[in-house]
Design a protein around this motif. Structure first.
Motif, PDB file in Angstrom:
ATOM      1  N   VAL A  62       1.835   5.921  11.176  1.00  0.00           N
ATOM      2  CA  VAL A  62       0.854   5.471  10.866  1.00  0.00           C
ATOM      3  C   VAL A  62       0.784   4.732   9.067  1.00  0.00           C
ATOM      4  CG1 VAL A  62      -1.670   6.675   9.749  1.00  0.00           C
ATOM      5  CG2 VAL A  62       0.153   7.356  11.975  1.00  0.00           C
ATOM      6  N   TYR A  63       0.538   3.410   9.732  1.00  0.00           N
ATOM      7  CA  TYR A  63       0.163   2.220   8.046  1.00  0.00           C
ATOM      8  C   TYR A  63      -1.121   2.229   7.732  1.00  0.00           C
ATOM      9  CZ  TYR A  63       4.407   0.752  10.056  1.00  0.00           C
ATOM     10  OH  TYR A  63       6.632   0.094  10.216  1.00  0.00           O
ATOM     11  N   TYR A  64      -0.220   2.404   6.618  1.00  0.00           N
ATOM     12  CA  TYR A  64      -1.685   2.361   5.093  1.00  0.00           C
ATOM     13  C   TYR A  64      -1.789   1.265   4.606  1.00  0.00           C
ATOM     14  CZ  TYR A  64      -1.956   7.738   6.814  1.00  0.00           C
ATOM     15  OH  TYR A  64      -1.615   8.780   7.527  1.00  0.00           O
ATOM     16  N   CYS A  65      -3.110   1.004   4.293  1.00  0.00           N
ATOM     17  CA  CYS A  65      -3.390   0.129   3.010  1.00  0.00           C
ATOM     18  C   CYS A  65      -3.992  -0.186   1.896  1.00  0.00           C
ATOM     19  CB  CYS A  65      -4.709  -0.905   3.990  1.00  0.00           C
ATOM     20  SG  CYS A  65      -5.146  -2.659   2.676  1.00  0.00           S
ATOM     21  N   LYS A  66      -3.199  -0.078   0.858  1.00  0.00           N
ATOM     22  CA  LYS A  66      -3.532   0.018  -0.439  1.00  0.00           C
ATOM     23  C   LYS A  66      -4.238  -0.678  -1.169  1.00  0.00           C
ATOM     24  CE  LYS A  66      -1.681   3.167  -4.122  1.00  0.00           C
ATOM     25  NZ  LYS A  66      -0.931   3.913  -4.535  1.00  0.00           N
ATOM     26  N   ALA A  67      -4.959  -0.986  -1.865  1.00  0.00           N
ATOM     27  CA  ALA A  67      -5.743  -1.679  -2.995  1.00  0.00           C
ATOM     28  C   ALA A  67      -5.529  -1.263  -4.676  1.00  0.00           C
ATOM     29  CB  ALA A  67      -7.364  -2.022  -2.391  1.00  0.00           C
ATOM     30  N   GLN A  68      -4.828  -1.960  -5.099  1.00  0.00           N
ATOM     31  CA  GLN A  68      -4.073  -1.017  -6.681  1.00  0.00           C
ATOM     32  C   GLN A  68      -5.034  -2.206  -7.586  1.00  0.00           C
ATOM     33  OE1 GLN A  68       0.100  -1.062  -4.648  1.00  0.00           O
ATOM     34  NE2 GLN A  68      -0.222   0.198  -6.945  1.00  0.00           N
ATOM     35  N   GLY A  69      -5.681  -1.654  -8.486  1.00  0.00           N
ATOM     36  CA  GLY A  69      -6.369  -2.304  -9.697  1.00  0.00           C
ATOM     37  C   GLY A  69      -7.645  -2.658  -9.173  1.00  0.00           C
ATOM     38  N   VAL A  70      -8.744  -2.332  -8.401  1.00  0.00           N
ATOM     39  CA  VAL A  70      -8.820  -2.831  -7.969  1.00  0.00           C
ATOM     40  C   VAL A  70     -10.798  -2.495  -9.302  1.00  0.00           C
ATOM     41  CG1 VAL A  70     -11.471  -2.551  -6.474  1.00  0.00           C
ATOM     42  CG2 VAL A  70      -8.753  -2.000  -5.497  1.00  0.00           C
ATOM     43  N   LEU A  71     -11.471  -3.883  -9.764  1.00  0.00           N
ATOM     44  CA  LEU A  71     -12.438  -3.270 -10.731  1.00  0.00           C
ATOM     45  C   LEU A  71     -13.376  -3.701  -9.903  1.00  0.00           C
ATOM     46  CD1 LEU A  71     -12.548  -3.239 -13.232  1.00  0.00           C
ATOM     47  CD2 LEU A  71     -12.941  -5.977 -13.902  1.00  0.00           C
ATOM     48  N   THR A  72     -14.483  -2.674 -10.015  1.00  0.00           N
ATOM     49  CA  THR A  72     -15.741  -2.962  -9.278  1.00  0.00           C
ATOM     50  C   THR A  72     -17.122  -2.590 -10.385  1.00  0.00           C
ATOM     51  OG1 THR A  72     -15.951  -0.786  -8.466  1.00  0.00           O
ATOM     52  CG2 THR A  72     -14.769  -1.950  -7.658  1.00  0.00           C
ATOM     53  N   ALA A  73     -18.239  -3.276  -9.603  1.00  0.00           N
ATOM     54  CA  ALA A  73     -19.327  -2.531 -10.202  1.00  0.00           C
ATOM     55  C   ALA A  73     -19.881  -1.531 -10.709  1.00  0.00           C
ATOM     56  CB  ALA A  73     -20.366  -3.845 -10.018  1.00  0.00           C
ATOM     57  N   GLY A  74     -19.983  -1.436 -11.775  1.00  0.00           N
ATOM     58  CA  GLY A  74     -20.274   0.305 -11.665  1.00  0.00           C
ATOM     59  C   GLY A  74     -19.617   1.376 -11.846  1.00  0.00           C
ATOM     60  N   VAL A  75     -18.538   0.471 -12.005  1.00  0.00           N
ATOM     61  CA  VAL A  75     -17.611   1.627 -12.215  1.00  0.00           C
ATOM     62  C   VAL A  75     -16.459   1.054 -13.479  1.00  0.00           C
ATOM     63  CG1 VAL A  75     -15.686   2.882 -10.543  1.00  0.00           C
ATOM     64  CG2 VAL A  75     -17.506   2.201 -10.161  1.00  0.00           C
ATOM     65  N   LEU A  76     -15.869   1.757 -14.412  1.00  0.00           N
ATOM     66  CA  LEU A  76     -15.606   1.847 -15.413  1.00  0.00           C
ATOM     67  C   LEU A  76     -13.900   1.941 -15.498  1.00  0.00           C
ATOM     68  CD1 LEU A  76     -15.713   1.820 -18.300  1.00  0.00           C
ATOM     69  CD2 LEU A  76     -15.085   3.776 -19.170  1.00  0.00           C
ATOM     70  N   GLY A  77     -13.135   1.348 -15.865  1.00  0.00           N
ATOM     71  CA  GLY A  77     -11.913   0.746 -15.418  1.00  0.00           C
ATOM     72  C   GLY A  77     -11.185   0.890 -13.971  1.00  0.00           C
ATOM     73  N   HIS A  78      -9.992   0.576 -13.686  1.00  0.00           N
ATOM     74  CA  HIS A  78      -9.401   0.247 -12.760  1.00  0.00           C
ATOM     75  C   HIS A  78      -8.805   1.348 -11.587  1.00  0.00           C
ATOM     76  CE1 HIS A  78      -9.246  -3.148 -15.280  1.00  0.00           C
ATOM     77  NE2 HIS A  78      -8.775  -4.109 -14.410  1.00  0.00           N
ATOM     78  N   HIS A  79      -9.165   1.161 -10.541  1.00  0.00           N
ATOM     79  CA  HIS A  79      -8.923   2.601  -9.776  1.00  0.00           C
ATOM     80  C   HIS A  79      -7.992   2.297  -7.977  1.00  0.00           C
ATOM     81  CE1 HIS A  79     -11.004   4.899 -11.659  1.00  0.00           C
ATOM     82  NE2 HIS A  79     -11.918   4.337 -11.966  1.00  0.00           N
ATOM     83  N   ASP A  80      -7.745   2.670  -7.833  1.00  0.00           N
ATOM     84  CA  ASP A  80      -7.242   2.709  -6.493  1.00  0.00           C
ATOM     85  C   ASP A  80      -7.716   3.062  -5.319  1.00  0.00           C
ATOM     86  OD1 ASP A  80      -3.085   2.870  -7.711  1.00  0.00           O
ATOM     87  OD2 ASP A  80      -5.214   1.765  -7.824  1.00  0.00           O
ATOM     88  N   TYR A  81      -7.821   2.592  -4.280  1.00  0.00           N
ATOM     89  CA  TYR A  81      -8.361   3.119  -2.930  1.00  0.00           C
ATOM     90  C   TYR A  81      -7.195   2.501  -1.859  1.00  0.00           C
ATOM     91  CZ  TYR A  81     -12.380   2.880  -6.191  1.00  0.00           C
ATOM     92  OH  TYR A  81     -12.920   2.585  -7.249  1.00  0.00           O
ATOM     93  N   TRP A  82      -7.496   3.469  -1.288  1.00  0.00           N
ATOM     94  CA  TRP A  82      -6.375   3.945   0.058  1.00  0.00           C
ATOM     95  C   TRP A  82      -7.727   3.254   1.797  1.00  0.00           C
ATOM     96  CZ3 TRP A  82      -1.434   4.362   0.594  1.00  0.00           C
ATOM     97  CH2 TRP A  82      -0.657   4.666  -0.445  1.00  0.00           C
ATOM     98  N   GLY A  83      -6.868   2.754   2.811  1.00  0.00           N
ATOM     99  CA  GLY A  83      -7.512   2.899   3.985  1.00  0.00           C
ATOM    100  C   GLY A  83      -7.243   4.158   4.599  1.00  0.00           C
ATOM    101  N   GLN A  84      -7.830   4.319   6.061  1.00  0.00           N
ATOM    102  CA  GLN A  84      -7.945   5.535   7.032  1.00  0.00           C
ATOM    103  C   GLN A  84      -6.277   5.780   7.771  1.00  0.00           C
ATOM    104  OE1 GLN A  84      -9.597   2.691   7.626  1.00  0.00           O
ATOM    105  NE2 GLN A  84      -8.813   2.485   9.637  1.00  0.00           N
ATOM    106  N   GLY A  85      -5.839   4.134   7.753  1.00  0.00           N
ATOM    107  CA  GLY A  85      -4.508   4.558   8.736  1.00  0.00           C
ATOM    108  C   GLY A  85      -4.344   3.479  10.068  1.00  0.00           C
ATOM    109  N   THR A  86      -4.007   2.898  10.694  1.00  0.00           N
ATOM    110  CA  THR A  86      -3.527   3.034  12.348  1.00  0.00           C
ATOM    111  C   THR A  86      -2.370   2.918  12.954  1.00  0.00           C
ATOM    112  OG1 THR A  86      -3.809   0.971  13.393  1.00  0.00           O
ATOM    113  CG2 THR A  86      -3.014   0.338  10.820  1.00  0.00           C
TER     114      THR A  86
END
Length: 122
Positions: A92-116
């Motif tokens: 299962v291959y997962y996508c990851k976004a690292q160091g994401v800066l978004t509106a309304g959220v303090l700091g940078h965060h990481d996020y994962w996809g659900q996998g394929t």
């Protein structure tokens, strides 16, 4: 909230090719790095490839020369072109976004996809 959606997995014969895509959505200002990981049955999740916003690319040794990662910063998408696939690439291959800066959220965060799922038959 940030969502990552992967696509492009499937069943392919050994020696074949597949192209995975991942799109990040949400109120995203910037993403430092995007990458792909995989997890085979009974094994730990392993890093496969990553690309920074500046275009710096790295691969795990086992996929060098066979996989190519690319990214569209404007669209917050990342792709993984996989060629000369082997049964050992099945996972299962997962996508990851690292160091994401978004509106309304303090700091940078990481996020994962659900996998394929990628399955390579011998």
């Amino acid at each position: 909230q940030v969502q990552l959606v992967e696509s492009g997995g499937g069943l392919v014969q050994a020696g074949g090719s597949l192209r995975l895509s991942c799109a990040a959505s949400g109120s995203i200002f910037s993403i430092n790095a995007m990458g792909w990981y995989r997890q085979a049955p009974g094994k730990e999740r392993e890093w496969v490839a990553s690309i920074t916003s500046g275009g710096s690319i790295n691969y795990v040794d086992s996929v060098k020369g066979r996989f190519t990662i690319s990214r569209d910063n404007a669209k917050n998408t990342v792709h993984l072109q996989m060629s000369s696939l082997k049964p050992d690439d099945t996972a299962v291959y997962y996508c990851k976004a690292q160091g994401v800066l978004t509106a309304g959220v303090l700091g940078h965060h990481d996020y994962w996809g659900q996998g394929t799922q990628v399955t390579v038959s011998s």
